[in-house]
Each structure stands twice: as structure tokens, then as C-alpha cells.
Design a protein around this motif. Structure first.
Motif, PDB file in Angstrom:
ATOM      1  N   ALA A   1       0.849  -1.184   0.000  1.00  0.00           N
ATOM      2  CA  ALA A   1       0.000   0.000   0.000  1.00  0.00           C
ATOM      3  C   ALA A   1       0.889   1.239   0.000  1.00  0.00           C
ATOM      4  N   LEU A   2       0.430   2.305  -0.658  1.00  0.00           N
ATOM      5  CA  LEU A   2       1.180   3.552  -0.737  1.00  0.00           C
ATOM      6  C   LEU A   2       0.303   4.703  -0.262  1.00  0.00           C
ATOM      7  N   TYR A   3       0.897   5.588   0.549  1.00  0.00           N
ATOM      8  CA  TYR A   3       0.132   6.708   1.109  1.00  0.00           C
ATOM      9  C   TYR A   3       0.987   7.963   1.070  1.00  0.00           C
ATOM     10  N   GLY A   4       0.445   9.040   0.507  1.00  0.00           N
ATOM     11  CA  GLY A   4       1.178  10.294   0.492  1.00  0.00           C
ATOM     12  C   GLY A   4       0.764  11.190  -0.657  1.00  0.00           C
ATOM     13  N   LYS A   5       1.430  12.314  -0.746  1.00  0.00           N
ATOM     14  CA  LYS A   5       1.191  13.262  -1.826  1.00  0.00           C
ATOM     15  C   LYS A   5       1.862  12.751  -3.107  1.00  0.00           C
TER      16      LYS A   5
ATOM     17  N   ILE B   1       7.199  11.104   3.379  1.00  0.00           N
ATOM     18  CA  ILE B   1       7.745  11.752   4.574  1.00  0.00           C
ATOM     19  C   ILE B   1       6.986  13.031   4.913  1.00  0.00           C
ATOM     20  N   ASN B   2       6.311  13.617   3.915  1.00  0.00           N
ATOM     21  CA  ASN B   2       5.549  14.855   4.135  1.00  0.00           C
ATOM     22  C   ASN B   2       4.140  14.607   4.651  1.00  0.00           C
TER      23      ASN B   2
ATOM     24  N   LYS C   1       7.643   1.599   5.671  1.00  0.00           N
ATOM     25  CA  LYS C   1       8.833   2.343   5.273  1.00  0.00           C
ATOM     26  C   LYS C   1       8.454   3.703   4.700  1.00  0.00           C
ATOM     27  N   ILE C   2       9.380   4.648   4.816  1.00  0.00           N
ATOM     28  CA  ILE C   2       9.205   5.962   4.202  1.00  0.00           C
ATOM     29  C   ILE C   2       9.694   5.871   2.758  1.00  0.00           C
ATOM     30  N   MET C   3       8.872   6.287   1.819  1.00  0.00           N
ATOM     31  CA  MET C   3       9.226   6.130   0.411  1.00  0.00           C
ATOM     32  C   MET C   3      10.274   7.133  -0.072  1.00  0.00           C
ATOM     33  N   ASN C   4      10.358   8.289   0.563  1.00  0.00           N
ATOM     34  CA  ASN C   4      11.250   9.346   0.063  1.00  0.00           C
ATOM     35  C   ASN C   4      12.074   9.977   1.180  1.00  0.00           C
TER      36      ASN C   4
END
Length: 290
Positions: free
Chosen positions: A1-5, A52-53, A72-75
Motif C-alpha cells: 500500500a502507498l500513502y502520500g502526496k 515523509i511529508n 517504510k518511508i518512500m522518500n
């Protein structure tokens, strides 16, 4: 799964997972922890990658999601996943074993019924939908749409990569006006509400400077814009005519997530029908039900 801007690492990881035979599950960036956990549990995701944002409470999410094995943090600038992967595999030939009938994406959409439901799209669904319509090659697009929507994944990214086009990621909506002028896109995909907001800005500027919208269009839309494609909601005919006054073609598309997503497309050669999605996509079967 991916979460973020929306960000470059998000796109790399989402497509990398798919090409590696895995399943990507983009989560709405505006989702709260309850919704994030509901999506993870329903889809049985085993890893969560987040921006991370858009920080999350890792311990809380791990405790609430029994299928998760890692977060994990993607960036993370100090430990970039993408840079690590690129350095490890750079210069090597990687052959994907992903099959067309295998699930590639699970997109959660509530439609008009409330609770989100996971729509499973196969590799074949995505590839077929990319090549079921004609698109200009080597365009320059500005990505505005959220990446957890099928319209964005297909219209902004998959088609762009298939046609050798460039994608500029807008980021925050508050930066949209300046980013249009910065990147000067040739094509923008958006929802009608955003199209209305941009044209209202142009009208205010024209009234202020006592000039026509056609004379000032470059100050709002840049000098290279050739077309705008609207989806996700009805495009008012009145707004199409307003854009025509500014010498900008804006067209209506139609689709749904379950169709990955295109059902019918506008016909740029028929500007008089720009407010309707008049052309049924190739290999898409439709019927009209009263």
C-alpha cells in the motif's frame, strides 16, 4: 500500500511494484488513520510505504493491521528507497514475469454509495485501456489529479510513458497557478471544478485589465497549452463555450474505476461536441439503460 502526496518516488514505487508482479494499493492522501487501516485490512496489504511529508503513527498502524509486516518511508532523504534500488539494478536487464490476468492495482472508490470498496484491476486492464484511444506523442502534462484515482494513473502517467511525454507534478493545489506558468504544459487533465476556478481567475484578470480573455489566456494558462481534458464530473456546456472564447479546447471524458477507467472519450475534431464524451473507447462494450 502507498500513502502520500503525488511525488516522483510514489510513481516509481507504484509502477515498480506492478512490474515486479506485485499489487499496488494507492491510498487517498486525505485519509485519516481509520481509513488507512481499513484499506490495508480489506486489501490484506503486507507493506506500507508512505510519504515523509504525510507522517503517520507507525506503531499504531502496525498494531491495527495484522497483515502488515513492515512500514517504510518512500522518500526519506537520508535513506532513499528509490536511489538504493536504482543503484542496485542500474544497467541490468530486468524481465517482468507479471501476467496480464494478474491483479496490478486495487483502487478504493466510494462512488455514490459511501463506504469505500476495492476495485481490482489487472495488468491487462491497464495496458488495454492505455492503447484504446489515440493520444498525441511527446506532450507535456501537468499532473493535478490525486494518484489514487484511475483517471490520474492512466491519463497522467501510463499514457504519458507510452507516448514519450513529460509529466510535471504539481504538488499542492495552492501552487497550481504558478506551476502552470512555470512548466507551461501542453495538456492538463483535471476535474470541471478546477477548470471553473482557473477560468474565473482569467475572467477577473480580464476585467481588471479591460482586455479579452483571449488576449490574457497566456498569463493564466501559459503559451503552450493545446487542450484540457475533464473527467470525474459533468462538464457544463457553458464552460466549454467560455474556454472557446479564450481559444482553449476543453473536452469531456467519461469513465469509471471498474473500467480502468475509460468508457468514452472526446473527439477533438468535433469541438461542437466537446462537452460530451462522444467516442466509445476501442474494445469497450456499452449499452444505454433507461
Amino acid at each position: 500500500a502507498l500513502y502520500g502526496k503525488n511525488n516522483p518516488e510514489y510513481v516509481q514505487l507504484m509502477l515498480g511494484i506492478v512490474c515486479g508482479g506485485g499489487v499496488s494499493i494507492p491510498i487517498d492522501v486525505q485519509a485519516d488513520e481509520d481509513t488507512i487501516c481499513a484499506v490495508i485490512n480489506k486489501s490484506e496489504a503486507d507493506i506500507l510505504l508512505y510519504d515523509i511529508n504525510t507522517p503517520i503513527n507507525e506503531k499504531s498502524v502496525l498494531d491495527r493491521c495484522s497483515t502488515l509486516s513492515d512500514i517504510k518511508i518512500m522518500n526519506d532523504p537520508e535513506n532513499s528507497m528509490c536511489e538504493e534500488i536504482n543503484s542496485k539494478y542500474s544497467g541490468t536487464d530486468v524481465i517482468s514475469d507479471a501476467k496480464k490476468e494478474e491483479c496490478a492495482l486495487i483502487l478504493f472508490t466510494s462512488g455514490t454509495t459511501g463506504e469505500g470498496k476495492g476495485v481490482m484491476l489487472s495488468n491487462g486492464n491497464l495496458i488495454d485501456n492505455v492503447f484504446n484511444s489515440e493520444f498525441k506523442k511527446f506532450s507535456k502534462k501537468l499532473n493535478i489529479l490525486p494518484i489514487n484515482h484511475a483517471f490520474c494513473i492512466k491519463g497522467d502517467f501510463l499514457i504519458s510513458f507510452a507516448t514519450g511525454s513529460t509529466v510535471c507534478i504539481n504538488g499542492d493545489m495552492k501552487d497550481l497557478a504558478q506551476n502552470i506558468l512555470l512548466f507551461e504544459p501542453t495538456i492538463i487533465n483535471l476535474v470541471p471544478m478546477v477548470a471553473q476556478g482557473l477560468f474565473t481567475k482569467l475572467e477577473i484578470l480580464a476585467q481588471k485589465e479591460n482586455k479579452t480573455v483571449a488576449q490574457l489566456r497566456d498569463k493564466v494558462f501559459g503559451s503552450r497549452l493545446t487542450g484540457i481534458y475533464a473527467g470525474g464530473a459533468h462538464l457544463p456546456e457553458e464552460l466549454v463555450h467560455k474556454y472557446k472564447e479564450a481559444k482553449i479546447l476543453i473536452c469531456q471524458g467519461y469513465g469509471m474505476t471498474e473500467c480502468s477507467p475509460t468508457i468514452s472519450t472526446p473527439d477533438p475534431s468535433r469541438p461542437d461536441k466537446a462537452y460530451t464524451a462522444v467516442r466509445i473507447a476501442k474494445r469497450c462494450q456499452t449499452r444505454i439503460v433507461n
